[in-house]
Design a protein around this motif. Structure first.
Motif, PDB file in Angstrom:
ATOM      1  N   ILE A   7       0.753  -0.851   0.209  1.00 24.15           N
ATOM      2  CA  ILE A   7      -0.325   0.221  -0.035  1.00 24.15           C
ATOM      3  C   ILE A   7       1.396   1.322  -0.279  1.00 24.15           C
ATOM      4  N   ARG A   8       1.727   1.673   0.804  1.00 33.13           N
ATOM      5  CA  ARG A   8       2.950   2.357   0.681  1.00 33.13           C
ATOM      6  C   ARG A   8       3.509   3.103  -0.099  1.00 33.13           C
ATOM      7  N   THR A   9       3.910   1.961  -1.099  1.00 31.06           N
ATOM      8  CA  THR A   9       4.330   1.665  -2.407  1.00 31.06           C
ATOM      9  C   THR A   9       2.943   2.321  -3.251  1.00 31.06           C
ATOM     10  N   GLU A  10       2.139   2.158  -3.527  1.00 33.50           N
ATOM     11  CA  GLU A  10       1.350   2.458  -4.035  1.00 33.50           C
ATOM     12  C   GLU A  10       0.639   3.727  -4.065  1.00 33.50           C
ATOM     13  N   ILE A  11       0.600   4.857  -2.710  1.00 30.18           N
ATOM     14  CA  ILE A  11       1.132   5.979  -1.831  1.00 30.18           C
ATOM     15  C   ILE A  11       1.865   6.225  -2.493  1.00 30.18           C
ATOM     16  N   GLU A  12       3.316   6.116  -2.623  1.00 31.88           N
ATOM     17  CA  GLU A  12       4.487   7.238  -3.244  1.00 31.88           C
ATOM     18  C   GLU A  12       4.023   7.229  -4.323  1.00 31.88           C
ATOM     19  N   LYS A  13       3.655   6.357  -5.346  1.00 29.02           N
ATOM     20  CA  LYS A  13       3.642   5.982  -6.936  1.00 29.02           C
ATOM     21  C   LYS A  13       3.005   6.815  -7.525  1.00 29.02           C
ATOM     22  N   TYR A  14       2.031   7.170  -6.486  1.00 25.86           N
ATOM     23  CA  TYR A  14       0.801   7.985  -6.728  1.00 25.86           C
ATOM     24  C   TYR A  14       1.400   9.168  -6.343  1.00 25.86           C
ATOM     25  N   LEU A  15       1.901   9.923  -5.548  1.00 30.00           N
ATOM     26  CA  LEU A  15       2.414  11.193  -4.904  1.00 30.00           C
ATOM     27  C   LEU A  15       3.593  11.760  -5.850  1.00 30.00           C
ATOM     28  N   LYS A  16       4.200  11.053  -6.893  1.00 28.79           N
ATOM     29  CA  LYS A  16       5.388  11.285  -7.428  1.00 28.79           C
ATOM     30  C   LYS A  16       4.485  11.160  -9.008  1.00 28.79           C
ATOM     31  N   GLN A  17       3.521  10.435  -9.759  1.00 25.10           N
ATOM     32  CA  GLN A  17       2.988  10.303 -10.746  1.00 25.10           C
ATOM     33  C   GLN A  17       1.974  11.783 -10.914  1.00 25.10           C
ATOM     34  N   ASN A  18       1.828  12.306  -9.908  1.00 20.77           N
ATOM     35  CA  ASN A  18       0.886  13.566  -9.957  1.00 20.77           C
ATOM     36  C   ASN A  18       1.873  14.686  -9.442  1.00 20.77           C
ATOM     37  N   ASP A  19       3.001  14.723  -8.746  1.00 16.77           N
ATOM     38  CA  ASP A  19       3.866  15.782  -8.618  1.00 16.77           C
ATOM     39  C   ASP A  19       2.927  16.232  -7.115  1.00 16.77           C
ATOM     40  N   ILE A  20       2.811  15.012  -6.243  1.00 15.84           N
ATOM     41  CA  ILE A  20       2.357  16.123  -5.853  1.00 15.84           C
ATOM     42  C   ILE A  20       3.029  15.517  -4.400  1.00 15.84           C
ATOM     43  N   THR A  21       3.933  16.808  -3.229  1.00 12.46           N
ATOM     44  CA  THR A  21       4.065  16.564  -1.851  1.00 12.46           C
ATOM     45  C   THR A  21       3.544  16.299  -0.821  1.00 12.46           C
ATOM     46  N   LEU A  22       3.848  15.287   0.063  1.00 11.56           N
ATOM     47  CA  LEU A  22       3.349  14.410   1.149  1.00 11.56           C
ATOM     48  C   LEU A  22       2.750  15.696   1.991  1.00 11.56           C
ATOM     49  N   THR A  23       3.305  17.245   2.062  1.00  7.84           N
ATOM     50  CA  THR A  23       2.865  17.851   2.581  1.00  7.84           C
ATOM     51  C   THR A  23       1.697  17.781   2.382  1.00  7.84           C
ATOM     52  N   GLU A  24       1.092  17.984   0.864  1.00  6.80           N
ATOM     53  CA  GLU A  24       0.334  19.310  -0.172  1.00  6.80           C
ATOM     54  C   GLU A  24      -0.752  17.474   0.174  1.00  6.80           C
ATOM     55  N   PHE A  25      -0.710  16.735   0.049  1.00  8.33           N
ATOM     56  CA  PHE A  25      -1.490  15.432  -0.077  1.00  8.33           C
ATOM     57  C   PHE A  25      -2.002  15.446   1.419  1.00  8.33           C
ATOM     58  N   ALA A  26      -1.454  15.355   2.401  1.00 10.86           N
ATOM     59  CA  ALA A  26      -1.424  15.344   3.760  1.00 10.86           C
ATOM     60  C   ALA A  26      -2.579  16.384   3.834  1.00 10.86           C
ATOM     61  N   HIS A  27      -2.744  17.565   4.286  1.00  8.09           N
ATOM     62  CA  HIS A  27      -3.451  18.658   3.304  1.00  8.09           C
ATOM     63  C   HIS A  27      -4.620  18.359   2.744  1.00  8.09           C
ATOM     64  N   ILE A  28      -4.278  17.617   1.616  1.00  8.38           N
ATOM     65  CA  ILE A  28      -5.626  17.135   0.585  1.00  8.38           C
ATOM     66  C   ILE A  28      -6.662  16.489   1.266  1.00  8.38           C
ATOM     67  N   ILE A  29      -6.506  14.923   2.412  1.00 11.74           N
ATOM     68  CA  ILE A  29      -6.512  14.321   3.270  1.00 11.74           C
ATOM     69  C   ILE A  29      -7.502  14.841   4.396  1.00 11.74           C
ATOM     70  N   ASP A  30      -6.780  15.441   4.656  1.00 11.96           N
ATOM     71  CA  ASP A  30      -6.781  16.211   5.889  1.00 11.96           C
ATOM     72  C   ASP A  30      -6.148  15.361   7.213  1.00 11.96           C
ATOM     73  N   LEU A  31      -5.340  14.515   6.781  1.00  7.54           N
ATOM     74  CA  LEU A  31      -4.269  13.990   7.923  1.00  7.54           C
ATOM     75  C   LEU A  31      -2.576  14.521   8.289  1.00  7.54           C
ATOM     76  N   ASN A  32      -2.842  14.648   9.664  1.00 10.50           N
ATOM     77  CA  ASN A  32      -1.040  14.774  10.125  1.00 10.50           C
ATOM     78  C   ASN A  32      -0.277  14.808  10.016  1.00 10.50           C
ATOM     79  N   VAL A  33       0.867  15.386   8.919  1.00  6.44           N
ATOM     80  CA  VAL A  33       1.919  15.311   7.830  1.00  6.44           C
ATOM     81  C   VAL A  33       3.008  14.214   8.882  1.00  6.44           C
ATOM     82  N   GLY A  34       2.906  13.830   9.910  1.00  5.76           N
ATOM     83  CA  GLY A  34       3.847  13.149  10.542  1.00  5.76           C
ATOM     84  C   GLY A  34       3.558  11.665  10.599  1.00  5.76           C
TER      85      GLY A  34
END
Length: 463
Positions: A7-34
């Motif tokens: 699952i975590r590999t799929e998440i990393e792949k999605y962020l890379k393909q869509n050029d989204i940072t971890l911080t940006e994605f955390a904000h999108i899904i309302d989850l603490n970045v840590g």
């Protein structure tokens, strides 16, 4: 062999393909970045609520990762009920029964999970997730099959209640499977279970079974009523679905019905008297008064029915006057048509009087409860007996129309005896059916045959 990415590999792949940072994605899904960072790096176990947020953020179906979640976070780790419980509830909401089933096997290897899974099944049942609840009950029952436990009996009772449906062949198997567990229930569940079993067997016209379980209900009800009023103790912490005295009176009513059905009219009359006089009932609350009124009405009507069945047709006018005309009129009119067929009486004026109710409720639908199945079976028998009445009166067109109606409805509930009777009645009068009617009946019969997958068809019979 194809290797499925974690699952975590799929998440990393999605962020890379869509050029989204971890911080940006955390904000999108309302989850603490840590928290998200720890999940992606594998330093934190993922909860189902976090997984749902991530899946939604990736614009995937909500259960997209569930099979992998089971493997990565449940099967390959030590069982953790605080993680598993929310996942099972979520699977129930999404009707992912396959995922629930996959989780059950490792859990039930440890007996400590039997109780919590049973409690979850009870909660899911209350919440209306019936399929998921049934699956849990099945697994708990299987894990306790060698135990003589009340919990096993409750699981079997719940499964019995959930499985009663329109298919009468299946209902027979369901009832027979549940029978051995009735005596293991506590007093409250046992009374309701005996009532439900009697109702199912009534819908199947198995009158010896109806009488047997009604007698058991009567004896248990009498014992509990005496204990409640002589020792002033409560029957149990549970609440009965009806006042306690109702089970005693209803048992008498069902015994009377069973006796009348097999032609034992004198014993039937004795049972009718048993629920006619309810002066021994001590309660005076509104619910009790309501049921007392119901039994008084039923006793009056069924006394007329008893007289009619032994040939006292003078009771017919009084009986007709007491027909309620309510939604479930078929049971009452069934008796009228049965008497007409048995004693060659013309009841056209009675049928005309209730014509609007017959038409209005011909296509009524019913829920899958034991009592509703009785009503549905009586409706079908009414159309069958009405067909017989009209065919005997040489009104062939309408008679065959009623017979086809009965056949179709009998096919819906897979009632082999009624299907056979319809076929037999048609065979008896087939020479009077025009080609179009012949074609309609055979088409209906073929449909019933296909639906119920009867390899050799149904045997023909008469009634």
């Amino acid at each position: 062999m194809k290797i499925t990415p974690m699952i975590r590999t799929e998440i990393e792949k999605y962020l890379k393909q869509n050029d989204i940072t971890l911080t940006e994605f955390a904000h999108i899904i309302d989850l603490n970045v840590g928290t998200l960072s720890s999940i992606v790096t594998g330093n934190r176990s993922i909860s189902v609520s976090h997984l749902d947020r991530i899946t939604a953020g990736m614009k995937l179906p909500p259960d997209y990762f569930y099979e992998r979640y089971i493997e990565e976070c449940i099967i390959e780790t030590s069982p953790n009920w605080r993680k598993i419980s929310p996942f099972l509830y979520r699977c129930a909401e999404l009707n992912r029964l396959d995922c629930i089933h996959r989780v059950m096997s490792p859990l039930l290897e440890t007996s400590m999970y039997t109780l919590v899974l049973f409690e979850m099944a009870e909660d899911l049942l209350q919440k209306g997730y019936l399929d998921a609840a049934a699956l849990l009950y099945e697994n708990v029952a299987e894990s306790e099959r060698k135990q003589h436990s009340e919990r096993l009996a409750i699981c079997q009772y719940r499964l019995f209640s959930l499985r009663i449906g329109k298919d009468q062949a299946q209902n027979l198997q369901t009832a027979a499977k549940f029978e051995p567990f009735v005596d293991r229930l506590d007093e409250v569940d046992q009374l309701d279970a005996l009532k439900d079993l009697a109702n199912v067997y009534r819908s199947l016209s198995l009158w010896d079974k109806v009488y047997k379980f009604s007698q058991q209900m009567y004896k248990l009800g009498k014992i509990q009523y005496e204990l409640v009023h002589n020792s002033k103790r409560e029957i149990s912490g549970k609440k009965l679905s009806r006042p306690l005295f109702v089970y005693i009176a209803y048992a008498e009513l069902m015994c009377a019905h069973a006796c009348d059905a097999i032609g034992d009219h004198e014993p039937a009359l004795e049972h009718i008297r048993g629920y006619t006089d309810l002066s021994w009932v001590k309660e005076t609350d509104s619910d009790t008064l309501h049921w007392l009124g119901e039994f008084q009405q039923w006793a009056k009507i069924n006394t007329y029915v008893n007289r009619l069945m032994i040939g006292d047709v003078s009771a017919l006018p009084d009986y007709v006057e007491h027909i309620s005309g309510g939604k479930y009129i078929f049971a009452e009119l069934l008796n009228v048509v049965e008497v007409a067929n048995r004693y060659d009486i013309n009841i056209d004026h009675i049928l005309q009087r209730f014509e609007s109710q017959i038409i209005a409720y011909r296509d009524s639908t019913y829920t899958n409860t034991a009592e509703q199945q009785v009503i549905l079976e009586e409706t079908i028998r009414f159309w069958y007996k009405l067909a017989k009445y009209n065919l005997l009166k040489e009104r062939y067109l309408y008679g065959f129309k009623c017979l086809i109606e009965a056949l179709k409805k009998a096919g819906i509930i897979n009632h082999a005896l009624l299907i056979s009777n319809c076929a037999g009645l048609f065979l008896r009068f087939s020479e009077y059916a025009d080609p179009e009617t012949q074609a309609q009946f055979h088409s209906a019969y073929e449909e019933v045959w296909r639906k119920n997958d009867q390899e050799d068809g149904f045997s023909f019979g008469y009634n």
